[in-house]
Design an enzyme around this catalytic site. Structure first.
Site, PDB file in Angstrom:
ATOM      1  N   LYS A 216      -3.637  12.830  14.575  1.00  0.00           N
ATOM      2  CA  LYS A 216      -3.857  11.367  14.507  1.00  0.00           C
ATOM      3  C   LYS A 216      -2.579  10.537  14.663  1.00  0.00           C
ATOM      4  O   LYS A 216      -2.088  10.401  15.759  1.00  0.00           O
ATOM      5  CB  LYS A 216      -4.549  11.014  13.186  1.00  0.00           C
ATOM      6  CG  LYS A 216      -5.778  11.885  12.875  1.00  0.00           C
ATOM      7  CD  LYS A 216      -7.058  11.329  13.368  1.00  0.00           C
ATOM      8  CE  LYS A 216      -8.241  12.077  12.793  1.00  0.00           C
ATOM      9  NZ  LYS A 216      -9.317  12.278  13.725  1.00  0.00           N
TER      10      LYS A 216
ATOM     11  N   TYR B 173     -14.223  18.830   6.804  1.00  0.00           N
ATOM     12  CA  TYR B 173     -14.131  18.898   8.273  1.00  0.00           C
ATOM     13  C   TYR B 173     -12.685  19.192   8.654  1.00  0.00           C
ATOM     14  O   TYR B 173     -11.767  18.503   8.214  1.00  0.00           O
ATOM     15  CB  TYR B 173     -14.567  17.561   8.888  1.00  0.00           C
ATOM     16  CG  TYR B 173     -14.463  17.562  10.400  1.00  0.00           C
ATOM     17  CD1 TYR B 173     -15.277  18.392  11.163  1.00  0.00           C
ATOM     18  CD2 TYR B 173     -13.541  16.749  11.063  1.00  0.00           C
ATOM     19  CE1 TYR B 173     -15.174  18.406  12.544  1.00  0.00           C
ATOM     20  CE2 TYR B 173     -13.443  16.759  12.446  1.00  0.00           C
ATOM     21  CZ  TYR B 173     -14.263  17.595  13.181  1.00  0.00           C
ATOM     22  OH  TYR B 173     -14.165  17.616  14.557  1.00  0.00           O
TER      23      TYR B 173
ATOM     24  N   ASP C 223      -4.805  20.216   5.088  1.00  0.00           N
ATOM     25  CA  ASP C 223      -5.131  19.518   6.321  1.00  0.00           C
ATOM     26  C   ASP C 223      -4.828  18.041   6.071  1.00  0.00           C
ATOM     27  O   ASP C 223      -5.581  17.342   5.394  1.00  0.00           O
ATOM     28  CB  ASP C 223      -6.617  19.744   6.650  1.00  0.00           C
ATOM     29  CG  ASP C 223      -7.048  19.001   7.904  1.00  0.00           C
ATOM     30  OD1 ASP C 223      -6.322  18.088   8.336  1.00  0.00           O
ATOM     31  OD2 ASP C 223      -8.128  19.326   8.432  1.00  0.00           O
TER      32      ASP C 223
HETATM   33  C1  PLP Z   1      -9.244  16.248   8.449  1.00  0.00           C
HETATM   34  C2  PLP Z   1      -9.342  16.533   9.895  1.00  0.00           C
HETATM   35  N1  PLP Z   1      -8.925  17.710  10.360  1.00  0.00           N
HETATM   36  C3  PLP Z   1      -8.983  18.015  11.665  1.00  0.00           C
HETATM   37  C4  PLP Z   1      -9.498  17.120  12.565  1.00  0.00           C
HETATM   38  C5  PLP Z   1      -9.571  17.467  14.023  1.00  0.00           C
HETATM   39  O1  PLP Z   1      -8.691  16.697  14.746  1.00  0.00           O
HETATM   40  P1  PLP Z   1      -8.974  16.402  16.310  1.00  0.00           P
HETATM   41  O2  PLP Z   1     -10.137  15.486  16.392  1.00  0.00           O
HETATM   42  O3  PLP Z   1      -7.695  15.818  16.790  1.00  0.00           O
HETATM   43  O4  PLP Z   1      -9.259  17.733  16.924  1.00  0.00           O
HETATM   44  C6  PLP Z   1      -9.953  15.877  12.127  1.00  0.00           C
HETATM   45  C7  PLP Z   1     -10.527  14.896  13.086  1.00  0.00           C
HETATM   46  O5  PLP Z   1     -11.142  13.928  12.748  1.00  0.00           O
HETATM   47  C8  PLP Z   1      -9.874  15.577  10.757  1.00  0.00           C
HETATM   48  O6  PLP Z   1     -10.310  14.414  10.279  1.00  0.00           O
END
Ligand code: PLP
Length: 445
Positions: A283, A155, A256
């Site tokens: 986060k 994700y 990521d």
């Molecule tokens: C690994 C990862 N990348 C990207 C995102 C997306 O971040 P946001 O919810 O701030 O858009 C998340 C959100 O949970 C995530 O866990």
């Protein structure tokens, strides 16, 4: 599991949450399902939050929860930490958003660049979704290539190219290996055609597929710790192998670290000694305010430099990017997270995983406890979890009963039974969670 056991947990939960039930019903008239956010909903309905303080979240029915969800791991200092509250109050009186840069932005950017081995320069966004979106765009612009590669079950936010093979149902999985499966109806076929999907932790196969698409691939995006797999850390040799094949083929490697940045002062890349070309963040760096950031090699990031030539090669705007409220709260977090704090948090995480495993063994419930540092995940399966497909083999009904059972015990986890510690966590909160798991397992096994 006897379905009546799950029903008992559901009924007990409903009985203690009449006001939340009512507000959810009313919210459904204005918001689909009463919600604005995937992870803020679960069946039968989520508690409606009223306030958070320290390690606890309180709902409108007066229930309190020991919070291990902490807004999807983002609140590493717990709720309403006095230092963050003070920084936000001070900044609010000075103004919450300007169309000009601030010194606060410089301060947080400098800290993050100093900490992250891969990041020469970076840009702020308002979410992790925007961060990965911009990182993919940068990789395409830099390499002149069209395709991106990601891992099955990974994700990276909710934009189009990330919305491929994130949670494909078991019956749609090709037995021969990962394929590009759209996450939602109506996705233009061109999207899946440009996304190559790889098996997590399988270096040989990933390398083979990457080589097959070699000169078309702009980037490989991956989490070094797979959040959706219960914070499963990739094998270090796997990360090293992906790093070397991408380097060899001129493909940018994007880590990521929206979630995994919390594992060490310089994120998981620092801990493993594997340096990607670009990194996406989010986060914890916003101190509880909306945030994201993407950064990396200076030559790649210069695509966004408005001082060069005719201006930035890739435009990047955003009304609230690097807004001073987020920058001020983020700076408090970064200043507070000393090496000693990471050490303490991570050893509490080790203790939690060890104690959870001991409870499952004691009660002879087949389970895997995954996670690393201050992150943990629970899977009800006797088989090791190494990738998306092995995770899918877990018993989801019983896991749901465990999640709801824990809620009834005053413990809030992610619905997948994963969670995170924060700097206020002590052995006492760890033990409270472990004891609650034992009590719930007695009821539901
Ligand atoms: C690994 C990862 N990348 C990207 C995102 C997306 O971040 P946001 O919810 O701030 O858009 C998340 C959100 O949970 C995530 O866990």
């Amino acid at each position: 599991m006897d379905p009546r056991i799950l029903d008992q947990e559901i009924n007990r939960y409903k009985a203690g949450a009449p006001r939340s039930a009512e507000l959810n019903r009313e919210a459904s008239r204005h918001l689909p399902g009463g919600s604005s956010r995937g992870t803020a909903y679960f069946r039968p309905f989520p508690p409606i939050a009223r306030r958070g303080q320290g390690h606890h979240l309180y709902d409108v029915d007066g229930n309190s929860y020991l919070d291990f969800m902490i807004n999807a791991t983002s609140l590493i200092m717990g709720h309403a930490h006095p230092r963050i509250v003070q920084a936000l109050q001070e900044q609010a009186t000075l103004g919450s958003a300007f169309s000009l840069p601030t010194e606060l932005q410089l301060r947080l950017a400098r800290t993050l660049c100093d900490r992250l081995p891969s990041v020469d320069t970076l840009r702020f966004t308002n979410s992790g979704t925007e961060a990965t979106l911009m990182a993919l765009r940068a990789a395409r612009a830099f390499t002149g290539r069209r395709k991106i590669a990601k891992f099955e079950g990974g994700y990276h936010g909710s934009h189009e190219y990330a919305a491929v093979s994130v949670r494909p149902p078991a019956h749609r999985l090709h037995p021969a290996g990962p394929t590009a499966i759209p996450e939602h109806p109506g996705q233009p076929p061109a999207v899946a055609q440009d996304v190559v999907v790889l098996p997590y932790n399988d270096l040989e196969e990933s390398r083979r597929v990457i080589r097959n698409h070699g000169d078309e691939l702009a980037c490989v995006i991956m989490e070094p710790v797979a959040s959706a797999l219960g914070y499963l850390p990739a094998e270090t040799e796997f990360l090293e192998g992906i790093r070397s094949v991408t380097q060899e083929l001129g493909i940018l490697l994007i880590f990521d670290e929206v979630q995994s940045f919390r594992v060490a002062p310089g994120g998981d890349q620092q801990r493993r000694g594997v340096t990607p070309d670009m990194t996406a963040l989010g986060k914890i760096i916003g101190g509880g305010m909306p945030v994201g950031a993407f950064g990396g090699r200076a030559d790649v990031m210069s695509l966004f430099d408005p001082t060069l030539g005719d201006g930035a090669a890739v435009a990047h705007a955003g009304t609230f990017n690097a807004n001073p409220m987020t920058m001020a709260a983020g700076a408090v977090v970064m200043d507070s997270l000393t090496p000693q704090i990471y050490q303490r948090l991570n050893s509490l995480g080790d203790a939690l995983r060890r104690k959870l495993r001991a409870v499952f063994d004691e009660l002879e419930v087949p389970a895997q406890v995954t996670g690393t540092a201050s992150l943990f995940g629970i899977h009800l399966t006797p088989h090791p979890v190494t990738d998306y497909r092995s995770m899918l083999r877990g018993d989801r009904e019983t896991r749901r009963a465990l999640f709801l059972g824990l809620l009834n015990e005053g413990i809030l986890l992610q619905e997948s039974c994963a969670g995170a510690l924060n700097i206020l966590t002590t052995e006492s909160e760890v033990d409270a969670l472990v004891d609650a798991v034992r009590r719930v397992l007695h009821r539901i096994r």
